[in-house]
Design an enzyme around this catalytic site. Structure first.
Site, PDB file in Angstrom:
ATOM      1  NE  ARG A   1      -3.376  -3.660  -1.230  1.00 12.22           N
ATOM      2  CZ  ARG A   1      -2.778  -4.570  -0.472  1.00 12.22           C
ATOM      3  NH1 ARG A   1      -1.460  -4.730  -0.545  1.00 12.22           N
ATOM      4  NH2 ARG A   1      -3.456  -5.323   0.368  1.00 12.22           N
TER       5      ARG A   1
ATOM      6  NE  ARG B   1      -3.631  -2.201   2.707  1.00 16.56           N
ATOM      7  CZ  ARG B   1      -3.374  -3.356   3.310  1.00 16.56           C
ATOM      8  NH1 ARG B   1      -2.186  -3.540   3.888  1.00 16.56           N
ATOM      9  NH2 ARG B   1      -4.278  -4.314   3.367  1.00 16.56           N
TER      10      ARG B   1
ATOM     11  CG  HIS C   1      -5.903  -8.823   0.626  1.00 11.29           C
ATOM     12  ND1 HIS C   1      -4.971  -8.760  -0.382  1.00 11.29           N
ATOM     13  CD2 HIS C   1      -6.672  -7.716   0.487  1.00 11.29           C
ATOM     14  CE1 HIS C   1      -5.165  -7.678  -1.106  1.00 11.29           C
ATOM     15  NE2 HIS C   1      -6.189  -7.029  -0.589  1.00 11.29           N
TER      16      HIS C   1
ATOM     17  CE1 TYR D   1      -7.467  -3.455  -2.600  1.00 10.72           C
ATOM     18  CE2 TYR D   1      -9.225  -4.725  -1.605  1.00 10.72           C
ATOM     19  CZ  TYR D   1      -8.501  -3.561  -1.696  1.00 10.72           C
ATOM     20  OH  TYR D   1      -8.803  -2.505  -0.880  1.00 10.72           O
TER      21      TYR D   1
ATOM     22  CE  LYS E   1      -7.915  -0.404   4.634  1.00 10.25           C
ATOM     23  NZ  LYS E   1      -8.457  -0.512   3.248  1.00 10.25           N
TER      24      LYS E   1
ATOM     25  CG  HIS F   1      -5.434   0.968  -3.553  1.00 11.20           C
ATOM     26  ND1 HIS F   1      -4.677   0.779  -2.419  1.00 11.20           N
ATOM     27  CD2 HIS F   1      -6.324  -0.059  -3.578  1.00 11.20           C
ATOM     28  CE1 HIS F   1      -5.095  -0.299  -1.781  1.00 11.20           C
ATOM     29  NE2 HIS F   1      -6.090  -0.828  -2.463  1.00 11.20           N
TER      30      HIS F   1
END
Length: 348
Positions: free
Chosen positions: A297, A201, A320, A329, A226, A294
């Site tokens: 990513r 990120r 994740h 994603y 995160k 983003h």
């Protein structure tokens, strides 16, 4: 027991005293209103359901949001703090004049519908509602302001919407890297390439410090993420070379451990390099207006899946926590799947 008295100004004051409960009083324009309130209050005390509502009736949402900004926002991550400021401003505009007790589910629902009608993204509105809901939870549980319920909990939230599926089209990576390489600060090129190579990120890349990077072993140890779960990110040869170059940056001040550092602030401290404005300009000049940082990513994680790594292996790299989020994603190119199908048929 309730006492009703007329004040010198002509209003009526109701005072309720009951053993085991704090005395409570309220002023009304008519005697009947004062009597009705006194009866309701005594009844609530008898049933053990009485809540001192005066603080919630006197505290406006604007005042509560300002206290939230001072006391709660600083406990959140730095990236979240910056976004919370804009949400607090928006909520203050819509709810600031109301007391906390006056905010109803209908009022919150009207705010939701108005924001969506303005063209705001579902997730933007969801996050604004989440902050408002957290404000009420904090007011009830920590500040002990007399509120019966959280009005945000009783409305329908906008759906999260589908995840973005923006991938780099053929030739776009070369075009993008060529554009960022023309910028006079080489850190921008290193940051963009690292995002593509590692799937990290933006906040994770910008917060990197030298002690977290082991170029020889080709790993990065992330502790501030995160989802608050530390993880170790393996580095490709290209990523290891990028970080090696970045750490040997000749203009690096000796007193900062940040790999990607900005100019000193008013307090003399250096913080992570911020490139939002120049990134926006470069995207526009390269004709890639819809590309977000983003999305790099997304691209990286999708490439890991396309390379044959298992979901568990990809999740350990990307961070994740659930396979459901990982699938949001991960967007595989149909042409790559066609090639795999051809390989399977040849093997049969």
């Amino acid at each position: 027991m309730a006492t009703i008295t007329k004040t010198p100004s002509g209003t009526w004051k109701a005072l309720v005293r009951r053993v085991g409960w704090p005395s409570t009083a309220k002023t009304f324009r008519t005697k009947r209103d004062a009597e009705d309130w006194a009866r309701r209050t005594e009844d609530e005390m008898v049933r053990g359901a009485f809540i001192q509502r005066a603080p919630s009736e006197k505290t406006t949402v604007a005042v509560a949001l300002e206290r939230y900004r001072r006391e709660i926002v600083p406990t959140k991550k730095a990236t979240t703090q910056r976004r919370e400021a804009a949400r607090i401003r928006e909520l203050t505009i819509h709810f600031g004049k109301y007391s906390l007790a006056a905010v109803t589910p209908d009022l919150v629902a009207a705010f939701r519908d108005a924001r969506l009608a303005q063209g705001k993204a579902n997730n933007t509105v969801r996050l604004e509602l989440a902050l408002l809901g957290h404000l009420f939870n904090v007011a009830i549980k920590e500040w002990h302001i007399g509120l019966i319920y959280n009005p945000v909990a009783n409305i329908r939230k906008p759906s999260p919407g589908e995840g973005r599926d923006r991938r780099l089209a053929p030739g776009e990576q070369t075009k993008l890297l060529t554009a960022v390489a023309q910028h006079n600060n080489p850190m921008l090129t290193w940051i963009v390439q690292l995002a593509i190579e590692t799937g990290m990120r933006q906040s994770e890349i910008l917060g990197l410090r030298r002690f977290q990077v082991d170029v020889d072993r080709r790993i990065i140890r992330l502790t501030d993420t995160k989802n608050d779960s530390a993880r170790t990110v393996p580095l490709t040869k290209v990523a290891a070379t990028l970080l090696s170059d970045a750490m040997r940056h000749p203009v690096r001040p000796i007193y900062t451990d940040l790999i990607f550092f900005g100019e000193p602030g008013r307090d003399g401290k250096r913080r992570p390099y911020q490139f939002t404005k120049v990134w926006t300009r470069i995207k526009r000049e390269a004709g890639m207006h819809d590309l977000r940082f983003h999305d790099l990513r997304h691209e990286s994680v999708s490439r890991l899946v396309e390379a044959g790594l298992s979901d568990q292996e990809v999740a350990s790299i990307s961070g994740h926590k659930s396979m459901q989020m990982l699938r949001r994603y991960t967007h595989l190119r149909a042409e790559d799947l066609v090639k795999k199908l051809d390989q399977i048929q040849k093997a049969l």
